[in-house]
Design a protein around this motif. Sequence first.
Motif, mmCIF file in Angstrom:
data_model
loop_
_atom_site.group_PDB
_atom_site.id
_atom_site.type_symbol
_atom_site.label_atom_id
_atom_site.label_comp_id
_atom_site.label_asym_id
_atom_site.label_seq_id
_atom_site.Cartn_x
_atom_site.Cartn_y
_atom_site.Cartn_z
ATOM 1 N N LYS A 110 47.871 51.864 54.118
ATOM 2 C CA LYS A 110 48.010 50.561 53.465
ATOM 3 C C LYS A 110 46.799 49.681 53.731
ATOM 4 O O LYS A 110 46.295 49.003 52.833
ATOM 5 C CB LYS A 110 49.278 49.853 53.963
ATOM 6 C CG LYS A 110 50.573 50.429 53.442
ATOM 7 C CD LYS A 110 51.760 49.629 53.982
ATOM 8 C CE LYS A 110 53.077 50.192 53.505
ATOM 9 N NZ LYS A 110 54.227 49.438 54.064
ATOM 10 N N LEU A 111 46.340 49.707 54.990
ATOM 11 C CA LEU A 111 45.177 48.906 55.348
ATOM 12 C C LEU A 111 43.940 49.380 54.603
ATOM 13 O O LEU A 111 43.157 48.567 54.086
ATOM 14 C CB LEU A 111 44.943 48.978 56.863
ATOM 15 C CG LEU A 111 43.711 48.223 57.389
ATOM 16 C CD1 LEU A 111 43.811 46.736 57.052
ATOM 17 C CD2 LEU A 111 43.575 48.417 58.897
ATOM 18 N N THR A 160 40.162 44.867 48.194
ATOM 19 C CA THR A 160 39.433 43.625 48.473
ATOM 20 C C THR A 160 37.946 43.775 48.158
ATOM 21 O O THR A 160 37.343 42.899 47.523
ATOM 22 C CB THR A 160 39.618 43.222 49.951
ATOM 23 O OG1 THR A 160 41.002 43.003 50.221
ATOM 24 C CG2 THR A 160 38.837 41.956 50.272
ATOM 25 N N ALA A 161 37.378 44.884 48.598
ATOM 26 C CA ALA A 161 35.949 45.125 48.351
ATOM 27 C C ALA A 161 35.667 45.196 46.849
ATOM 28 O O ALA A 161 34.660 44.655 46.366
ATOM 29 C CB ALA A 161 35.521 46.423 49.038
ATOM 30 N N LEU A 174 43.289 43.456 38.735
ATOM 31 C CA LEU A 174 43.001 43.738 40.146
ATOM 32 C C LEU A 174 43.324 42.522 41.022
ATOM 33 O O LEU A 174 43.826 42.676 42.134
ATOM 34 C CB LEU A 174 41.532 44.146 40.312
ATOM 35 C CG LEU A 174 41.163 45.544 39.799
ATOM 36 C CD1 LEU A 174 39.654 45.733 39.844
ATOM 37 C CD2 LEU A 174 41.860 46.625 40.623
ATOM 38 N N THR A 175 43.032 41.325 40.509
ATOM 39 C CA THR A 175 43.394 40.133 41.298
ATOM 40 C C THR A 175 44.909 40.025 41.442
ATOM 41 O O THR A 175 45.408 39.599 42.482
ATOM 42 C CB THR A 175 42.848 38.832 40.668
ATOM 43 O OG1 THR A 175 43.481 38.587 39.406
ATOM 44 C CG2 THR A 175 41.348 38.876 40.504
ATOM 45 N N THR A 176 45.646 40.428 40.400
ATOM 46 C CA THR A 176 47.109 40.403 40.480
ATOM 47 C C THR A 176 47.594 41.308 41.601
ATOM 48 O O THR A 176 48.442 40.920 42.422
ATOM 49 C CB THR A 176 47.735 40.855 39.143
ATOM 50 O OG1 THR A 176 47.280 40.008 38.090
ATOM 51 C CG2 THR A 176 49.253 40.795 39.212
ATOM 52 N N LEU A 214 46.687 39.765 45.066
ATOM 53 C CA LEU A 214 47.459 38.573 45.420
ATOM 54 C C LEU A 214 48.902 38.913 45.777
ATOM 55 O O LEU A 214 49.534 38.205 46.570
ATOM 56 C CB LEU A 214 47.417 37.557 44.281
ATOM 57 C CG LEU A 214 46.058 36.882 44.089
ATOM 58 C CD1 LEU A 214 46.015 36.115 42.775
ATOM 59 C CD2 LEU A 214 45.742 35.956 45.262
ATOM 60 N N HIS A 215 49.421 39.987 45.235
ATOM 61 C CA HIS A 215 50.753 40.443 45.645
ATOM 62 C C HIS A 215 50.743 40.871 47.110
ATOM 63 O O HIS A 215 51.734 40.695 47.825
ATOM 64 C CB HIS A 215 51.214 41.610 44.767
ATOM 65 C CG HIS A 215 51.962 41.183 43.544
ATOM 66 N ND1 HIS A 215 53.206 40.596 43.595
ATOM 67 C CD2 HIS A 215 51.636 41.256 42.224
ATOM 68 C CE1 HIS A 215 53.625 40.320 42.372
ATOM 69 N NE2 HIS A 215 52.688 40.703 41.516
ATOM 70 N N VAL A 216 49.612 41.402 47.554
ATOM 71 C CA VAL A 216 49.497 41.832 48.952
ATOM 72 C C VAL A 216 49.196 40.649 49.859
ATOM 73 O O VAL A 216 49.774 40.509 50.940
ATOM 74 C CB VAL A 216 48.386 42.898 49.100
ATOM 75 C CG1 VAL A 216 48.258 43.330 50.565
ATOM 76 C CG2 VAL A 216 48.674 44.096 48.208
#
Length: 332
Positions: A24-25, A32-33, A51-53, A56-58
């Motif tokens: 997950k990490l 993020t990258a 991708l931003t969606t 932002l869920h995470v």
Amino acid sequence: MHGVKRVRYSREALAAHKERERAKLKEFQGLTAEVLSRKKGNDFDKESFELTTRLLHVNPEFYTVWNYRRRILLNGIFPTSTPVQINDVLSDDLSLTTTLLKQHPKVYWIWNHRQWCLRQVPDGPTDADPNGWRQSYWNKELFVVEKMLEVDPRNFHAWTYRRIVLENMPVKRPELSELAYTKRKIEANFSNFSAWHQRSKVLSSLWESGKRDKFKSIEEELDLVKNAMYTDPGDQSVWLYHRWLISLGDSKSVVDREIQSIEELLEEQPDSKWCMESLVFYKRLLLRSYGESLADEDRRKLASDCEELLVNLQRVDPDRKQRYMDLSQHKL
């Protein structure tokens, strides 16, 4: 924890759990990258938006991603969309923030983005009613924020947002309705500082517009706050609101009356910190504001009472002992 059965995991289960967490990490770091790389490259396409969606869920506290999302909307999606399409996109984003707020009701960035979306609503749906969409959205927002306040009546983010909603509704809600709303919230829980604060805002507006008599309503508010004092004399919100009310007037008789009322409560609650603090505050107020018109004996009595109260406060509230000692040394 008491009463909770401890579960022992095998080495294999623990290892599998750690592996899932590492995966997950790694996925989060990769996502993020990718998003930050696209942001740096000013990519404003729909893939970047999606991708931003995901990101932002995470992590809905990633404010940089919220900012990037808005740039994508303004520079990539809105310019090539019709008003109806823009309306649909904003509706989807509001749904996204609703989902996130259910899990993260005190994240500034979610509330900020929701407000931003509402300010982007285009004119429509007809020339005859350019406020049609906006009015529908803002009216719905009041319902949404009331639902949030049912879950957590003291969520100050929701109260702040409520004021924004009320200010921006095309058809304003009557202020007396908001006054009644705050009273219901206060009577449900006297320690709701945000509701008291909202009430002070509404009252100030009513007084300024001349829709409500200031001094009459202050008397009504003092009755309300007295009930709260006797119900929960240890609640700070009530006493702060009381001081706000007293600060609005210029009447020695009112201060005298409130002192007498608090002294009666102190007889019932002899270790009440807030009773003592308030008595010191109001008796010093008398000395400061009306000292010249008082007899010498009355001034000495007020000063002596304050000294005695400050000594008692050192006993009942030892964590603030030095504060009370400093107040005792500060002569009016």
